[in-house]
Design a protein around this motif. Structure first.
Motif, PDB file in Angstrom:
ATOM      1  N   LEU A 169       0.646  -1.387  -0.001  1.00 46.93           N
ATOM      2  CA  LEU A 169       0.092   0.193  -0.106  1.00 46.93           C
ATOM      3  C   LEU A 169       0.566   1.216  -0.082  1.00 46.93           C
ATOM      4  O   LEU A 169       0.567   2.180  -0.953  1.00 46.93           O
ATOM      5  CB  LEU A 169      -1.036  -0.202   0.988  1.00 46.93           C
ATOM      6  CG  LEU A 169      -1.352  -1.139   0.920  1.00 46.93           C
ATOM      7  CD1 LEU A 169      -2.734  -1.023   2.696  1.00 46.93           C
ATOM      8  CD2 LEU A 169      -2.455  -0.938   0.201  1.00 46.93           C
ATOM      9  N   ALA A 170       1.976   1.248   0.647  1.00 46.86           N
ATOM     10  CA  ALA A 170       3.197   2.405   0.712  1.00 46.86           C
ATOM     11  C   ALA A 170       4.216   1.829   0.642  1.00 46.86           C
ATOM     12  O   ALA A 170       4.553   0.491   1.843  1.00 46.86           O
ATOM     13  CB  ALA A 170       2.609   3.431   1.770  1.00 46.86           C
ATOM     14  N   GLY A 171       5.003   2.459   0.446  1.00 44.49           N
ATOM     15  CA  GLY A 171       7.022   2.747   1.249  1.00 44.49           C
ATOM     16  C   GLY A 171       8.195   3.093   0.582  1.00 44.49           C
ATOM     17  O   GLY A 171       7.151   4.076  -0.518  1.00 44.49           O
ATOM     18  N   GLY A 172       8.682   3.119   1.126  1.00 43.17           N
ATOM     19  CA  GLY A 172       9.804   3.827   0.848  1.00 43.17           C
ATOM     20  C   GLY A 172      11.057   4.001   1.263  1.00 43.17           C
ATOM     21  O   GLY A 172      11.335   2.827   2.511  1.00 43.17           O
ATOM     22  N   SER A 173      12.213   4.351   1.074  1.00 44.48           N
ATOM     23  CA  SER A 173      12.775   4.467   1.787  1.00 44.48           C
ATOM     24  C   SER A 173      14.022   5.577   1.439  1.00 44.48           C
ATOM     25  O   SER A 173      13.415   6.161   0.722  1.00 44.48           O
ATOM     26  CB  SER A 173      14.564   3.538   0.635  1.00 44.48           C
ATOM     27  OG  SER A 173      14.968   4.340  -0.708  1.00 44.48           O
ATOM     28  N   THR A 174      15.091   6.288   2.724  1.00 40.47           N
ATOM     29  CA  THR A 174      15.711   7.643   3.140  1.00 40.47           C
ATOM     30  C   THR A 174      17.040   7.650   3.116  1.00 40.47           C
ATOM     31  O   THR A 174      17.219   6.417   3.682  1.00 40.47           O
ATOM     32  CB  THR A 174      15.036   8.056   3.523  1.00 40.47           C
ATOM     33  OG1 THR A 174      15.743   9.699   3.420  1.00 40.47           O
ATOM     34  CG2 THR A 174      14.988   8.126   5.167  1.00 40.47           C
ATOM     35  N   TYR A 175      18.023   8.517   2.680  1.00 37.88           N
ATOM     36  CA  TYR A 175      19.488   8.540   3.263  1.00 37.88           C
ATOM     37  C   TYR A 175      19.504  10.012   3.649  1.00 37.88           C
ATOM     38  O   TYR A 175      19.183  11.233   2.627  1.00 37.88           O
ATOM     39  CB  TYR A 175      20.379   8.214   2.062  1.00 37.88           C
ATOM     40  CG  TYR A 175      21.122   8.070   2.162  1.00 37.88           C
ATOM     41  CD1 TYR A 175      22.789   7.855   3.191  1.00 37.88           C
ATOM     42  CD2 TYR A 175      22.108   9.968   2.261  1.00 37.88           C
ATOM     43  CE1 TYR A 175      23.555   8.120   3.530  1.00 37.88           C
ATOM     44  CE2 TYR A 175      23.455   9.942   1.818  1.00 37.88           C
ATOM     45  CZ  TYR A 175      24.334   9.507   3.090  1.00 37.88           C
ATOM     46  OH  TYR A 175      25.357   9.815   3.113  1.00 37.88           O
ATOM     47  N   MET A 176      19.566   9.985   4.586  1.00 43.31           N
ATOM     48  CA  MET A 176      19.730  11.914   5.027  1.00 43.31           C
ATOM     49  C   MET A 176      21.441  11.529   5.561  1.00 43.31           C
ATOM     50  O   MET A 176      21.694  11.461   6.714  1.00 43.31           O
ATOM     51  CB  MET A 176      19.310  11.974   6.175  1.00 43.31           C
ATOM     52  CG  MET A 176      19.287  13.086   6.973  1.00 43.31           C
ATOM     53  SD  MET A 176      17.773  13.642   8.220  1.00 43.31           S
ATOM     54  CE  MET A 176      17.563  12.548   9.469  1.00 43.31           C
ATOM     55  N   PRO A 177      22.464  12.406   5.098  1.00 41.27           N
ATOM     56  CA  PRO A 177      23.346  12.664   5.673  1.00 41.27           C
ATOM     57  C   PRO A 177      23.485  13.924   7.616  1.00 41.27           C
ATOM     58  O   PRO A 177      22.892  14.428   6.790  1.00 41.27           O
ATOM     59  CB  PRO A 177      24.528  13.539   5.173  1.00 41.27           C
ATOM     60  CG  PRO A 177      23.327  14.286   3.811  1.00 41.27           C
ATOM     61  CD  PRO A 177      21.889  12.892   4.169  1.00 41.27           C
ATOM     62  N   LYS A 178      24.107  14.054   7.951  1.00 43.19           N
ATOM     63  CA  LYS A 178      23.734  14.325   8.862  1.00 43.19           C
ATOM     64  C   LYS A 178      25.492  15.227   9.304  1.00 43.19           C
ATOM     65  O   LYS A 178      26.258  14.981   8.771  1.00 43.19           O
ATOM     66  CB  LYS A 178      24.737  13.363  10.333  1.00 43.19           C
ATOM     67  CG  LYS A 178      22.930  12.607  10.515  1.00 43.19           C
ATOM     68  CD  LYS A 178      22.604  12.101  12.035  1.00 43.19           C
ATOM     69  CE  LYS A 178      22.202  10.990  12.072  1.00 43.19           C
ATOM     70  NZ  LYS A 178      21.517  10.700  13.473  1.00 43.19           N
ATOM     71  N   LEU A 179      25.103  16.350   9.902  1.00 41.98           N
ATOM     72  CA  LEU A 179      26.276  17.280   9.540  1.00 41.98           C
ATOM     73  C   LEU A 179      26.698  17.652  10.741  1.00 41.98           C
ATOM     74  O   LEU A 179      26.597  16.835  11.754  1.00 41.98           O
ATOM     75  CB  LEU A 179      25.666  19.343  10.111  1.00 41.98           C
ATOM     76  CG  LEU A 179      24.239  19.496   8.389  1.00 41.98           C
ATOM     77  CD1 LEU A 179      23.399  20.581   9.180  1.00 41.98           C
ATOM     78  CD2 LEU A 179      25.376  19.366   7.473  1.00 41.98           C
ATOM     79  N   ASN A 180      28.273  17.765  11.202  1.00 43.79           N
ATOM     80  CA  ASN A 180      29.328  17.664  11.511  1.00 43.79           C
ATOM     81  C   ASN A 180      29.377  19.113  12.362  1.00 43.79           C
ATOM     82  O   ASN A 180      29.546  19.292  12.258  1.00 43.79           O
ATOM     83  CB  ASN A 180      30.987  17.508  11.384  1.00 43.79           C
ATOM     84  CG  ASN A 180      30.510  16.033  10.714  1.00 43.79           C
ATOM     85  OD1 ASN A 180      30.469  15.133  10.869  1.00 43.79           O
ATOM     86  ND2 ASN A 180      31.839  15.846   9.993  1.00 43.79           N
ATOM     87  N   LEU A 181      28.562  18.559  13.954  1.00 43.50           N
ATOM     88  CA  LEU A 181      28.385  19.739  14.581  1.00 43.50           C
ATOM     89  C   LEU A 181      29.616  19.996  15.500  1.00 43.50           C
ATOM     90  O   LEU A 181      30.381  19.039  15.970  1.00 43.50           O
ATOM     91  CB  LEU A 181      27.343  19.889  15.877  1.00 43.50           C
ATOM     92  CG  LEU A 181      25.791  19.445  15.048  1.00 43.50           C
ATOM     93  CD1 LEU A 181      25.039  19.458  15.911  1.00 43.50           C
ATOM     94  CD2 LEU A 181      25.354  21.142  14.696  1.00 43.50           C
ATOM     95  N   ILE A 182      29.945  21.498  15.424  1.00 43.04           N
ATOM     96  CA  ILE A 182      31.289  21.712  16.773  1.00 43.04           C
ATOM     97  C   ILE A 182      31.030  21.358  18.003  1.00 43.04           C
ATOM     98  O   ILE A 182      30.277  22.071  18.814  1.00 43.04           O
ATOM     99  CB  ILE A 182      31.754  23.317  16.393  1.00 43.04           C
ATOM    100  CG1 ILE A 182      32.110  22.759  14.983  1.00 43.04           C
ATOM    101  CG2 ILE A 182      32.954  23.249  17.476  1.00 43.04           C
ATOM    102  CD1 ILE A 182      32.640  24.545  14.345  1.00 43.04           C
ATOM    103  N   LYS A 183      31.828  20.278  18.693  1.00 37.48           N
ATOM    104  CA  LYS A 183      31.058  19.855  20.193  1.00 37.48           C
ATOM    105  C   LYS A 183      32.022  21.646  20.828  1.00 37.48           C
ATOM    106  O   LYS A 183      32.864  21.799  21.172  1.00 37.48           O
ATOM    107  CB  LYS A 183      32.035  18.803  20.452  1.00 37.48           C
ATOM    108  CG  LYS A 183      30.884  18.324  19.385  1.00 37.48           C
ATOM    109  CD  LYS A 183      30.695  16.445  20.141  1.00 37.48           C
ATOM    110  CE  LYS A 183      30.147  16.159  19.024  1.00 37.48           C
ATOM    111  NZ  LYS A 183      30.437  13.942  19.298  1.00 37.48           N
TER     112      LYS A 183
END
Length: 183
Positions: A169-183
């Motif tokens: 009925l529904a479906g999908g996929s995703t890719y999301m790179p994450k930002l490098n945060l300065i700690k």
């Protein structure tokens, strides 16, 4: 003297735009219990197949509808083929979380995962059941969800299959790179 062609063009565009504004109004309608769905409610129906049995049958192409989907996938040229795991759901290797549930379609919205990409919080898969107006909220479905959430990226895929017809009925996929945060 001004160009008469430009004047006529502007008048035509204005009149056309104005007539579109005053034309037939379209009203949106949300489904009610009296509406007929392509996939009507079946929450009272007893289905003996477990979600794990269905997942194995899906992987083995046990049902004719999945064999048809697989054959259609194989007949497409390589450039037009999506990843097979998107066409017929498969859990990700090394996933952080794998979810297999049999539930009602309206309960799917509660199974979102929230991740932070370094900029904003995002929900995945973020399914809006009002978008799928052909499926009754009281329809039994199999919900599969697999994702890997690391410090560098988020990868996920999901699929919703109808319990009776076995179709996606529904479906999908995703890719999301994450930002490098300065700690």
């Amino acid at each position: 003297m001004k160009n008469p062609f430009l004047i006529i063009s502007f008048v035509f565009i204005f009149l056309f735009s104005f007539s579109m504004l005053l034309g037939n109004l379209v009203y949106s309608q949300t489904p009610t219990d009296k509406d007929e769905y392509l996939h009507p409610a079946n929450k009272e129906k007893v289905v003996d197949e477990t979600v794990d049995e269905f997942y194995q049958a899906l992987r083995d192409l046990k049902y004719p509808i999945h064999q048809e989907v697989y054959q259609t996938y194989k007949q497409k040229p390589k450039q037009q083929q999506r990843h097979l795991n998107t066409v017929l759901f498969k859990e990700m290797p090394g996933a952080s979380v794998n979810v297999r549930k049999k539930l009602l379609f309206n309960e799917v919205e509660r199974l979102n995962y929230i991740t932070f990409d370094g900029n904003i919080l995002r929900t995945y898969p973020g399914i809006d059941i009002n978008y799928h107006q052909t499926v009754s909220p009281d329809r039994q479905v199999y919900f599969f969800y697999s994702f890997k959430d690391t410090e560098k990226e988020f990868r996920g895929n999901y699929a919703i299959y109808d319990v009776e017809t076995k179709e996606m009925l529904a479906g999908g996929s995703t890719y999301m790179p994450k930002l490098n945060l300065i700690k």
